[in-house]
Design a protein around this motif. Structure first.
Motif, mmCIF file in Angstrom:
data_model
loop_
_atom_site.group_PDB
_atom_site.id
_atom_site.type_symbol
_atom_site.label_atom_id
_atom_site.label_comp_id
_atom_site.label_asym_id
_atom_site.label_seq_id
_atom_site.Cartn_x
_atom_site.Cartn_y
_atom_site.Cartn_z
ATOM 1 N N GLY A 206 46.455 -77.267 1.119
ATOM 2 C CA GLY A 206 46.172 -76.830 2.480
ATOM 3 C C GLY A 206 47.196 -75.873 3.039
ATOM 4 N N VAL A 207 47.968 -75.222 2.171
ATOM 5 C CA VAL A 207 48.978 -74.260 2.591
ATOM 6 C C VAL A 207 48.332 -72.887 2.757
ATOM 7 N N ASN A 208 48.763 -72.138 3.759
ATOM 8 C CA ASN A 208 48.223 -70.808 4.021
ATOM 9 C C ASN A 208 48.610 -69.849 2.895
ATOM 10 N N CYS A 209 47.622 -69.445 2.091
ATOM 11 C CA CYS A 209 47.866 -68.492 1.012
ATOM 12 C C CYS A 209 46.856 -67.351 1.062
ATOM 13 N N ALA A 210 46.198 -67.166 2.203
ATOM 14 C CA ALA A 210 45.094 -66.208 2.305
ATOM 15 C C ALA A 210 45.561 -64.778 2.082
ATOM 16 N N THR A 211 44.791 -64.041 1.309
ATOM 17 C CA THR A 211 44.986 -62.604 1.171
ATOM 18 C C THR A 211 43.782 -61.899 1.777
#
Length: 399
Positions: A206-211
């Protein structure tokens, strides 16, 4: 300094390294297991309980490469009930404008519009380019998709199906299409191993890794955060868009299909500049990256693990190091095969060469990012401040 104090300090350091080393093997296993479960599930094309929601797709374009026409055409041939294509071109003289007009003529039934000139709302050139398209988007769901991304017929269906009621943003894990040449081998190895490992583990946790190369999100959430223009002060707008959504209590996640990058230019120096730029962004946004990212690379962690195990258990450090590299190599082969979802388009020998080049060069690329924090991107040079806010240094310098 007493001998006992030195021994105690080394013992603590050795235990810390050993625990980190064991933990990172867990990350390897987690990425493989989660990737096998998550990726490449066939999208169900049966109707959903409610009709598929309409989607506005923003396509920022600057310049033309040999694959641009075919990449853009995949957006005109998707199997999806209702969507619009909003092509955002920064300049009237840009050659991509002609290609888009040809595609609109070829597919007159597809709802497509062109926006030229953009709107200056901040430093980020991508945000400036797509601002007009965003303001004119007709639908509640909108997608930002980079020029070099290809879509399969059911990709948008797959993304929408993952956008559950409590999810505010769905993105695709970056990967690359099969292409000829050793630089393409290197890119595929990077995106299918080192990048995929962290991306999959982060998504699971659930860690923010969005590209931002391919991301679908709810427009109302971004409007509530001030609209796209509120993110024009960042270069890594994708990270902060996702953060704004998470801060409002919504989930983010990846869909089952990776983003198939297919740019026409494929050179090792170009690829390495891209890796360095991403590292600079991570350093500015998450300062702990300065410590943990180098330690998570195969060669560096192997050296530290060999020392740690020698100190704790008096094992042969060379043997430990070689076994460390061998098992890391094998697990990367397994992960890449899962992400590829089929036979790899290169030989095992090419994989060995590409893998070692990637792993051996990684510490030097990160050091370059750390020592030269200014970022060259598009037609400008930028300085990142802690927290990710950016200021333009020289807007006239070219790449």
């Amino acid at each position: 300094m007493s001998h006992s104090y030195v021994d105690f300090t080394c013992l603590v350091a050795a235990v810390a390294v050993f625990v980190f080393w064991i933990g990172y093997w867990f990350v390897h296993a987690l990425a493989i297991a989660y990737g096998k479960w998550k990726l490449h599930h066939k999208s169900c094309k049966l109707p959903m309980e409610t009709p598929y929601p309409a989607v506005s797709i923003l396509k920022p374009l600057t310049g033309v490469d040999v694959n641009l026409f075919s990449n853009l055409e995949t957006f005109f041939t998707m199997e999806y009930p209702v969507y619009e294509l909003l092509f955002c071109i920064s300049d009237e003289s840009d050659p991509s404008l002609m290609l888009v007009k040809k595609l609109i003529e070829k597919y007159p039934k597809v709802d497509a519009r062109i926006f030229v000139g953009g709107e200056k709302v901040g430093i980020n050139p991508k945000i400036n380019n797509i601002q007009l398209g965003y303001a004119s988007a007709k639908y509640e769901l909108f997608m930002i998709s980079d020029a070099g991304v290809r879509m399969k017929e059911d990709t948008l269906i797959d993304m929408v199906q993952h956008l559950k009621e409590d999810v505010g943003l769905i993105h695709q894990m970056p990967f690359v299409c099969d292409r000829d040449g050793f630089p393409a081998v290197l890119e595929k190895i990077y995106f299918g191993t080192a990048h995929a490992r962290i991306y999959l583990a982060a998504d699971f946790a659930g860690v923010n890794c969005a590209t931002g190369m391919s991301a679908l999100m709810r427009k109302k959430l971004i409007d509530d955060a001030g609209g796209l223009k509120a993110f024009g002060c960042y270069l890594a707008e994708d990270f902060f868009l996702a953060k704004a959504i998470k801060d409002r209590g919504w989930k983010i996640g990846i869909c089952s299909q990776p983003a198939w990058q297919n740019p026409g230019v494929c050179h090792i120096p170009t690829f390495q500049k891209r890796i360095i730029r991403w590292a600079k962004l991570r350093i500015a946004m998450v300062p702990s990256t300065i410590v943990f990212e180098p330690l998570s690379e195969c060669m560096m962690l192997g050296i530290l693990a060999a020392w740690s195990i020698y100190w704790l258990f008096e094992c042969d450090p060379l043997a430990v190091y070689l076994l460390h590299v061998l098992f890391w190599f094998l697990l990367d082969w397994i992960l890449l095969s899962i992400v590829q979802n089929g036979p790899l388009p290169f030989s095992k020998f090419e994989f060995v060469l590409g893998w070692f080049l990637r792993e051996l060069s990684a510490p030097f690329l990160f050091l370059n990012a750390l020592l030269r924090p200014a970022i060259r991107w598009k037609a400008g040079v930028y300085r990142l401040k802690w927290g990710g806010v950016v200021e333009e240094i020289n807007p006239t310098v070219k790449q």
